[in-house]
Design a protein around this motif. Structure first.
Motif, short mmCIF file in Angstrom:
data_model
loop_
_atom_site.label_atom_id
_atom_site.label_comp_id
_atom_site.label_asym_id
_atom_site.label_seq_id
_atom_site.Cartn_x
_atom_site.Cartn_y
_atom_site.Cartn_z
N UNK A 233 0.86 -1.19 0.00
CA UNK A 233 0.00 0.00 0.00
C UNK A 233 0.89 1.24 0.00
N UNK A 234 1.22 1.71 -1.22
CA UNK A 234 2.06 2.88 -1.38
C UNK A 234 3.38 2.73 -0.61
N UNK A 235 4.01 1.63 -0.83
CA UNK A 235 5.30 1.36 -0.19
C UNK A 235 6.36 2.23 -0.86
N UNK A 236 7.06 3.00 -0.07
CA UNK A 236 8.06 3.92 -0.60
C UNK A 236 9.41 3.21 -0.74
N UNK A 237 9.93 3.24 -1.96
CA UNK A 237 11.23 2.61 -2.25
C UNK A 237 12.08 3.65 -2.98
N UNK A 238 13.28 3.88 -2.47
CA UNK A 238 14.17 4.84 -3.10
C UNK A 238 14.57 4.41 -4.50
N UNK A 239 14.81 5.38 -5.37
CA UNK A 239 15.21 5.07 -6.75
C UNK A 239 16.48 4.25 -6.80
N UNK A 240 17.32 4.40 -5.79
CA UNK A 240 18.57 3.63 -5.75
C UNK A 240 18.35 2.16 -5.42
N UNK A 241 17.10 1.79 -5.14
CA UNK A 241 16.76 0.40 -4.88
C UNK A 241 15.82 -0.16 -5.95
N UNK A 242 15.70 0.52 -7.07
CA UNK A 242 14.83 0.04 -8.14
C UNK A 242 15.69 -0.40 -9.32
N UNK A 243 15.52 -1.65 -9.72
CA UNK A 243 16.32 -2.26 -10.78
C UNK A 243 15.55 -2.28 -12.10
N UNK A 244 16.18 -1.91 -13.21
CA UNK A 244 15.50 -1.97 -14.51
C UNK A 244 15.45 -3.41 -15.04
N UNK A 245 14.66 -4.23 -14.38
CA UNK A 245 14.65 -5.67 -14.66
C UNK A 245 14.17 -6.00 -16.06
N UNK A 246 13.46 -5.07 -16.70
CA UNK A 246 12.99 -5.33 -18.06
C UNK A 246 14.14 -5.63 -19.01
#
Length: 419
Positions: A233-246
């Motif tokens: 529910x609107x979990x906040x994740x920093x951009x530095x923890x987001x991987x371009x898995x596509x």
């Protein structure tokens, strides 16, 4: 009422939302240095995990202490490249480790399967900063869980979870199921679609606001994986923890076969345990059939032939997994489209054998040991239940199709991760 609605209704009655959150390791996990050490540690853990595996299954007792010992052993970091502090072991070694552990407790062996997949995604798509951060956390003893699959989509790839940019962060919302190890995890990688409809993996802290783990896994097999629901529910994740898995899911990569070889190894481990248990009970517990004229069940000629058949099939499946591991190592070293196709086909062939063997061996046990093997106090049906449950991860009938298309019509395997 639809089946999906009924499932949700049933879960709301019996589910438990867990307040328990694993504490960060007070000391660093052991760092494994080589393939031989990884296999030796897996052997030691196998004996420990085997001792109470049946009781954990029977009472659905979640293995908190065992999972902690598992990750502290260093095995969860063995595929991290050597230049980041890991052992960088071969895929053949990975398969051997999972076979050994699954021969003791398939639920425990299943725990880090998605963790290993995300390690590959980090290696292939992560920035240098992300690699140093996440590989370092894993080597210290932190575990990554699973918030990948969803329950109600038209297909397994039909994702409703979204990651929406909000300043320098992403807000992730959705609901996941089959979330193996999320309950035990320090970090939860979430598969979501960004605003462009591309697949990303947002690695959230288990303690994040809006992230809830629900223990509503009711599968009749692999009962202690806690593979239930994760609510976002609107979990906040920093951009530095987001991987371009596509990058690895839309283009040819070895992430799919690297995940698949672990599944094949788990099935092989289930088969190994079933065969070992069958042989032990034939020698100590089973009775000879009256028409055999034998004093001992182990002298029954049809029983002897059946064990021979199981061992031949086991040795063939084991050899195929080793072969596919060697091909996968070669593919990782040079991940071109031809090599990726070779790895996918080799592992599909191995998975056909390991799937069929796990089901055969866990079923044959009862035939060869006899009616007394069905007594509830023995809990031998857990071997078949685990085999039947785990082998449903992706349909083997489509492995046959993919393999046939490759050899007959020279059609390359699909790019997705289920082959």
């Amino acid at each position: 009422m639809s089946y999906a609605t009924q499932k949700a209704s049933d879960a709301s009655i019996a589910a438990r939302t867990f307040d328990w959150i694993p504490s960060l390791p007070t000391e660093h996990a052991h760092i494994i240095g080589c393939d031989e050490e990884a296999i030796a540690i897996a052997e030691d853990l196998r004996l420990s995990f085997l001792a109470d595996a049946s009781l954990r299954d029977k009472f659905r007792k979640l293995p908190f202490e065992e999972v902690e010992a598992f990750s502290q052993s260093g095995l969860w970091g063995i595929t991290i490249p050597k230049n980041y502090g890991g052992a960088g072991v071969s895929q053949t070694t990975v398969a051997k480790v999972f076979t050994l552990l699954a021969s003791a407790d398939p639920s425990l062996a299943q725990m880090p399967q998605s963790h290993f997949e995300i390690l590959d995604v980090i290696r292939l798509t992560g920035s240098e900063e992300q690699k140093l951060d996440l590989f370092g956390k894993v080597l210290s003893g932190q575990r990554m869980g699973n918030a990948f699959s969803e329950f109600g989509g038209k297909t397994v790839e039909d994702m409703q979870t979204r990651a929406v940019l909000d300043g320098d962060d992403y807000l992730v919302s959705g609901q996941k199921f089959y979330s193996t190890c999320a309950l035990f995890a320090h970090l939860i990688p979430i598969v979501a679609l960004n605003e462009d409809g591309r697949v990303v993996v947002a690695v959230a802290d288990r303690t994040s606001n809006g992230l809830t783990v629900v223990d509503d896994w009711s599968g009749f097999g692999q009962r202690t994986t806690a593979s239930g629901t994760v609510i976002l529910d609107r979990v906040r994740v920093g951009s530095n923890r987001v991987l371009p898995a596509h990058i690895v899911y839309e283009n040819p990569s070895a992430v799919g076969p690297q995940s698949q070889i672990i599944h094949a190894a788990i099935d092989l481990g289930i088969a190994k345990n079933a065969i070992d248990v069958t042989i032990g009970l034939i020698k100590t517990y089973a009775r000879p059939w009256i028409d055999s004229g034998q004093e001992h069940a182990s002298d029954d000629p049809y029983t002897i032939a059946a064990i021979g058949d199981l061992k031949i099939k086991y040795n063939a499946a084991e050899a195929m997994i080793e072969r596919s591991g060697r091909q996968l190592d070669a593919t990782i070293a040079d991940a071109n489209e031809v090599a990726i196709g070779l790895a996918k086909i080799a592992i599909a062939e191995a998975k056909v054998l390991s799937t069929e063997l796990a089901l055969l061996a866990s079923n044959k046990l009862f035939e060869l040991v006899g009616a007394r093997s069905t007594l509830e106090e023995l809990n031998l049906d857990r071997l078949w239940r685990d085999a039947r449950t785990h082998t449903l991860h992706d349909p083997v009938r489509w492995k046959f199709h993919t393999i046939g298309q490759y050899y007959l019509n020279r059609i390359e395997p699909p790019m997705h991760s289920w082959i």
